[in-house]
Design a protein around this motif. Structure first.
Motif, PDB file in Angstrom:
ATOM      1  N   PHE A 229     -48.736 -64.799  23.512  1.00  0.00           N
ATOM      2  CA  PHE A 229     -49.094 -65.430  24.781  1.00  0.00           C
ATOM      3  C   PHE A 229     -47.934 -66.245  25.334  1.00  0.00           C
ATOM      4  CE2 PHE A 229     -53.443 -64.603  23.291  1.00  0.00           C
ATOM      5  CZ  PHE A 229     -54.011 -64.098  24.454  1.00  0.00           C
ATOM      6  N   SER A 230     -47.184 -66.897  24.465  1.00  0.00           N
ATOM      7  CA  SER A 230     -46.021 -67.662  24.916  1.00  0.00           C
ATOM      8  C   SER A 230     -44.996 -66.735  25.569  1.00  0.00           C
ATOM      9  CB  SER A 230     -45.401 -68.405  23.740  1.00  0.00           C
ATOM     10  OG  SER A 230     -44.240 -69.089  24.140  1.00  0.00           O
ATOM     11  N   THR A 231     -44.838 -65.541  24.999  1.00  0.00           N
ATOM     12  CA  THR A 231     -43.916 -64.573  25.589  1.00  0.00           C
ATOM     13  C   THR A 231     -44.379 -64.114  26.960  1.00  0.00           C
ATOM     14  OG1 THR A 231     -43.320 -63.785  23.372  1.00  0.00           O
ATOM     15  CG2 THR A 231     -42.829 -62.333  25.231  1.00  0.00           C
ATOM     16  N   LEU A 232     -45.682 -63.901  27.084  1.00  0.00           N
ATOM     17  CA  LEU A 232     -46.211 -63.413  28.354  1.00  0.00           C
ATOM     18  C   LEU A 232     -46.145 -64.463  29.459  1.00  0.00           C
ATOM     19  CD1 LEU A 232     -49.366 -61.394  27.183  1.00  0.00           C
ATOM     20  CD2 LEU A 232     -47.303 -60.470  28.222  1.00  0.00           C
ATOM     21  N   PHE A 233     -46.443 -65.695  29.133  1.00  0.00           N
ATOM     22  CA  PHE A 233     -46.628 -66.726  30.155  1.00  0.00           C
ATOM     23  C   PHE A 233     -45.477 -67.722  30.224  1.00  0.00           C
ATOM     24  CE2 PHE A 233     -50.933 -65.312  29.059  1.00  0.00           C
ATOM     25  CZ  PHE A 233     -51.391 -64.956  30.314  1.00  0.00           C
ATOM     26  N   HIS A 234     -44.373 -67.411  29.603  1.00  0.00           N
ATOM     27  CA  HIS A 234     -43.226 -68.304  29.685  1.00  0.00           C
ATOM     28  C   HIS A 234     -42.397 -67.976  30.927  1.00  0.00           C
ATOM     29  CE1 HIS A 234     -40.041 -70.954  28.319  1.00  0.00           C
ATOM     30  NE2 HIS A 234     -39.164 -69.994  28.585  1.00  0.00           N
ATOM     31  N   GLY A 235     -41.994 -69.003  31.648  1.00  0.00           N
ATOM     32  CA  GLY A 235     -41.146 -68.787  32.822  1.00  0.00           C
ATOM     33  C   GLY A 235     -41.935 -68.915  34.121  1.00  0.00           C
ATOM     34  N   GLY A 236     -41.335 -68.421  35.201  1.00  0.00           N
ATOM     35  CA  GLY A 236     -41.951 -68.529  36.512  1.00  0.00           C
ATOM     36  C   GLY A 236     -43.139 -67.611  36.692  1.00  0.00           C
ATOM     37  N   GLU A 237     -43.936 -67.888  37.724  1.00  0.00           N
ATOM     38  CA  GLU A 237     -45.151 -67.123  37.975  1.00  0.00           C
ATOM     39  C   GLU A 237     -44.838 -65.665  38.299  1.00  0.00           C
ATOM     40  OE1 GLU A 237     -48.921 -67.155  41.151  1.00  0.00           O
ATOM     41  OE2 GLU A 237     -47.555 -68.872  40.989  1.00  0.00           O
ATOM     42  N   ASP A 238     -43.786 -65.414  39.049  1.00  0.00           N
ATOM     43  CA  ASP A 238     -43.440 -64.043  39.414  1.00  0.00           C
ATOM     44  C   ASP A 238     -43.061 -63.216  38.192  1.00  0.00           C
ATOM     45  OD1 ASP A 238     -43.872 -64.839  42.016  1.00  0.00           O
ATOM     46  OD2 ASP A 238     -41.759 -65.300  42.380  1.00  0.00           O
ATOM     47  N   ALA A 239     -42.254 -63.807  37.312  1.00  0.00           N
ATOM     48  CA  ALA A 239     -41.851 -63.090  36.099  1.00  0.00           C
ATOM     49  C   ALA A 239     -43.058 -62.815  35.203  1.00  0.00           C
ATOM     50  CB  ALA A 239     -40.794 -63.897  35.343  1.00  0.00           C
ATOM     51  N   VAL A 240     -43.998 -63.784  35.134  1.00  0.00           N
ATOM     52  CA  VAL A 240     -45.203 -63.594  34.324  1.00  0.00           C
ATOM     53  C   VAL A 240     -46.026 -62.425  34.857  1.00  0.00           C
ATOM     54  CG1 VAL A 240     -47.404 -64.653  33.682  1.00  0.00           C
ATOM     55  CG2 VAL A 240     -45.296 -65.986  33.547  1.00  0.00           C
ATOM     56  N   MET A 241     -46.167 -62.343  36.179  1.00  0.00           N
ATOM     57  CA  MET A 241     -46.960 -61.253  36.755  1.00  0.00           C
ATOM     58  C   MET A 241     -46.340 -59.888  36.477  1.00  0.00           C
ATOM     59  SD  MET A 241     -48.477 -62.482  40.414  1.00  0.00           S
ATOM     60  CE  MET A 241     -49.753 -63.752  40.493  1.00  0.00           C
ATOM     61  N   VAL A 242     -45.002 -59.788  36.524  1.00  0.00           N
ATOM     62  CA  VAL A 242     -44.349 -58.503  36.252  1.00  0.00           C
ATOM     63  C   VAL A 242     -44.544 -58.114  34.790  1.00  0.00           C
ATOM     64  CG1 VAL A 242     -42.133 -57.313  36.195  1.00  0.00           C
ATOM     65  CG2 VAL A 242     -42.693 -58.796  38.126  1.00  0.00           C
ATOM     66  N   ARG A 243     -44.433 -59.070  33.866  1.00  0.00           N
ATOM     67  CA  ARG A 243     -44.644 -58.752  32.436  1.00  0.00           C
ATOM     68  C   ARG A 243     -46.074 -58.257  32.207  1.00  0.00           C
ATOM     69  NH1 ARG A 243     -42.840 -64.234  31.156  1.00  0.00           N
ATOM     70  NH2 ARG A 243     -40.586 -64.313  31.514  1.00  0.00           N
ATOM     71  N   LEU A 244     -47.045 -58.973  32.820  1.00  0.00           N
ATOM     72  CA  LEU A 244     -48.433 -58.554  32.646  1.00  0.00           C
ATOM     73  C   LEU A 244     -48.673 -57.187  33.290  1.00  0.00           C
ATOM     74  CD1 LEU A 244     -50.283 -61.933  33.331  1.00  0.00           C
ATOM     75  CD2 LEU A 244     -49.935 -60.806  31.137  1.00  0.00           C
ATOM     76  N   LEU A 245     -48.048 -56.939  34.426  1.00  0.00           N
ATOM     77  CA  LEU A 245     -48.186 -55.642  35.076  1.00  0.00           C
ATOM     78  C   LEU A 245     -47.704 -54.518  34.165  1.00  0.00           C
ATOM     79  CD1 LEU A 245     -48.586 -53.793  37.598  1.00  0.00           C
ATOM     80  CD2 LEU A 245     -46.236 -54.415  38.247  1.00  0.00           C
ATOM     81  N   VAL A 246     -46.543 -54.699  33.584  1.00  0.00           N
ATOM     82  CA  VAL A 246     -45.971 -53.652  32.729  1.00  0.00           C
ATOM     83  C   VAL A 246     -46.814 -53.458  31.477  1.00  0.00           C
ATOM     84  CG1 VAL A 246     -43.963 -53.024  31.341  1.00  0.00           C
ATOM     85  CG2 VAL A 246     -43.640 -54.018  33.629  1.00  0.00           C
ATOM     86  N   LEU A 247     -47.198 -54.571  30.817  1.00  0.00           N
ATOM     87  CA  LEU A 247     -47.944 -54.458  29.567  1.00  0.00           C
ATOM     88  C   LEU A 247     -49.339 -53.877  29.815  1.00  0.00           C
ATOM     89  CD1 LEU A 247     -47.821 -55.008  26.539  1.00  0.00           C
ATOM     90  CD2 LEU A 247     -48.807 -57.262  26.966  1.00  0.00           C
ATOM     91  N   ARG A 248     -50.012 -54.327  30.882  1.00  0.00           N
ATOM     92  CA  ARG A 248     -51.354 -53.808  31.153  1.00  0.00           C
ATOM     93  C   ARG A 248     -51.303 -52.325  31.529  1.00  0.00           C
ATOM     94  NH1 ARG A 248     -54.597 -56.690  35.433  1.00  0.00           N
ATOM     95  NH2 ARG A 248     -56.345 -55.638  34.383  1.00  0.00           N
ATOM     96  N   THR A 249     -50.294 -51.912  32.276  1.00  0.00           N
ATOM     97  CA  THR A 249     -50.191 -50.501  32.658  1.00  0.00           C
ATOM     98  C   THR A 249     -49.951 -49.618  31.440  1.00  0.00           C
ATOM     99  OG1 THR A 249     -49.286 -51.168  34.802  1.00  0.00           O
ATOM    100  CG2 THR A 249     -48.964 -48.883  34.131  1.00  0.00           C
ATOM    101  N   ILE A 250     -49.115 -50.075  30.527  1.00  0.00           N
ATOM    102  CA  ILE A 250     -48.856 -49.297  29.313  1.00  0.00           C
ATOM    103  C   ILE A 250     -50.110 -49.212  28.457  1.00  0.00           C
ATOM    104  CG2 ILE A 250     -47.511 -49.250  27.174  1.00  0.00           C
ATOM    105  CD1 ILE A 250     -45.213 -50.526  28.699  1.00  0.00           C
ATOM    106  N   GLY A 251     -50.876 -50.299  28.396  1.00  0.00           N
ATOM    107  CA  GLY A 251     -52.064 -50.308  27.541  1.00  0.00           C
ATOM    108  C   GLY A 251     -53.264 -49.613  28.142  1.00  0.00           C
TER     109      GLY A 251
END
Length: 445
Positions: free
Chosen positions: A39-61
């Motif tokens: 969770f720290s990896t996903l939500f660390h940093g700015g809001e825009d970067a967090v959304m892109v990480r979640l987008l990529v991970l959710r799409t792969i899963g």
């Protein structure tokens, strides 16, 4: 006592003389370091970067039929993302064990920890509406009950939220504000199904004989809180009925003070400003002067003191009481109203107000227009008098809300409208052709 390297940072937050192992509440968090790191990896940093990480991970899963992705497939699927930034996101997710790289197949797949994080996030996103936090907590407890893993922490969250809602509802009733009571009733209605589902789940939990005593006590407290919540609807209804008995009705218009209050609350700022034009006067209000006290002092100085000076306290001289054979009787002159009633009673067709209302002068014209507001008053059936007879006339007043100009009876403008006989306002529907033909053939039936 030895300490792991990962605990060194935690030790810096504690007071001197205390060790990490001395804090029992830290043990479950330390045990779940790997999941928390995800969770720290996903939500660390700015809001825009967090959304892109979640987008990529959710799409792969989300691709359950083919969970493995080649680098070429990822580049083609995420063609709308900058290639360099996409590689950075994939590298970060891979370095922190959210994605795994299968060297044998040369493909990416979501790691078990990443799958746990996605599952928790997916459930959370399903409950993002207003008052959905109760549904989220209830869903967590229901899932734990079905798998035999009921967490005391989840039960405490549910109990805390129920107590918060009950406190908000009680304060709304005590405030006596119809707006707050209706808002609280709407909140109760929105969470009602979650309270019912939670009641069913807690009943199953309380019947579990293997439940530890502490968790069992929390379940019982939740049951009592839910029962109180289900009784709150009747409390709201009684409070609203009490307010309805004290509601002020504005004449025979059908409106009440609550309707006006609700309309003003729904109006925007510009509308309120337009309503207050030429109505409110600005004045200097010194913060060091209390208005009610200043008014009381001014009333005495300007009125009462002068009145005391002018009061004559001596008794008047004796005099004989005047003789009067007939006691004065106050009488009301309803001549104008009776004449207006007689004129209206002869009305057989719709007529505009501009022709009916104007009379000899403005006072009589205004009086005649004001009497039209009595038409259709349901209380007139139980009263007697000229005004009651006028109110019972079978006439219907139609107003358009606009003004028209005229120069008659000292009236410059009058509301655009007309008086319509009720037989014309509600005309009966024509009989069907077959019925009329039958009546013609059988006139005596």
């Amino acid at each position: 006592m030895s300490r792991s390297t990962s605990d060194d940072g935690l030790q810096d937050f504690l007071r001197p003389g205390l060790l990490v192992n001395d804090i029992p509440a830290l043990f479950p968090l330390r045990k779940a370091r790997e999941l928390l790191r995800a969770f720290s990896t996903l939500f660390h940093g700015g809001e825009d970067a967090v959304m892109v990480r979640l987008l990529v991970l959710r799409t792969i899963g989300e691709r359950g039929s083919a969970p493995d992705w080649s680098p070429q497939e990822l580049r083609e699927h995420f063609a709308y993302v900058d290639a360099t930034k996409l590689d950075t996101v994939l590298l970060r997710l891979r370095d922190h064990s959210l994605l795994t790289w299968e060297s044998e197949t040369q493909r990416y797949r979501v790691s078990p920890v990443g799958r746990q994080a996605l599952s928790a996030l997916s459930l959370l996103l399903q409950f993002q509406g207003e008052n959905d936090e109760l549904g989220y907590v209830t869903a967590q407890i229901a899932a734990g009950e079905s798998t035999g893993r009921v967490g005391s922490e989840d039960l405490q969250h549910l109990l805390s939220r129920l107590n918060e809602l009950r406190d908000d509802f009680d304060r709304a009733v005590l405030s006596g504000s119809e707006h707050r009571i209706r808002a609280a009733a709407a909140t109760l209605k929105s969470v009602w199904r979650w309270v019912e589902k939670g009641t069913a789940v807690v009943r199953l939990i309380a019947q579990d004989g293997e439940l530890d005593p502490a968790t069992h006590r929390v379940a019982q407290q939740i049951g009592r809180a839910q029962s109180a919540m289900l009784r709150q609807a009747s409390v709201f209804q009684r409070a609203l009925n009490q307010l309805d008995r004290h509601r002020v009705h504005l004449g025979g218009s059908g409106l009440s003070s609550s309707d006006v209050n609700q309309w003003l609350r729904a109006a925007d700022r510009d509308a309120l400003v337009r309503l207050s034009e030429d109505v409110l006067a600005l004045r200097l209000a010194p913060a060091f002067v209390l208005g009610d006290i200043a008014l009381d002092v001014a009333d005495y100085e300007l009125v009462e003191r002068e009145r005391e000076v002018g009061i004559v306290e001596s008794l008047p001289e004796a005099s004989t009481a005047p003789e009067q054979h007939d006691a004065p009787v106050a009488s009301n002159d309803y001549g104008l109203a009776q004449a207006w009633q007689s004129q209206l009673a002869e009305l057989i067709a719709a007529a505009p107000l501009a022709q009916l209302v104007p009379s000899d002068n403005f006072a009589v014209s205004a009086y005649r227009l004001s009497l039209l507001g009595l038409l259709g008053d349901p209380a007139a059936d139980s009263r007697e008098g000229p005004l009651a007879e006028l109110a019972r006339l079978p006439l219907y007043l139609q107003l358009s809300g606009e003004l028209e100009t005229l120069d008659e009876g000292e009236v410059g403008q009058i509301s655009t409208g007309r008086l319509v006989p009720l037989l014309q306002a509600v005309a009966p529907a024509p009989a069907p052709a077959r019925t009329r033909r039958a009546a013609k053939e059988n006139p005596h039936e």
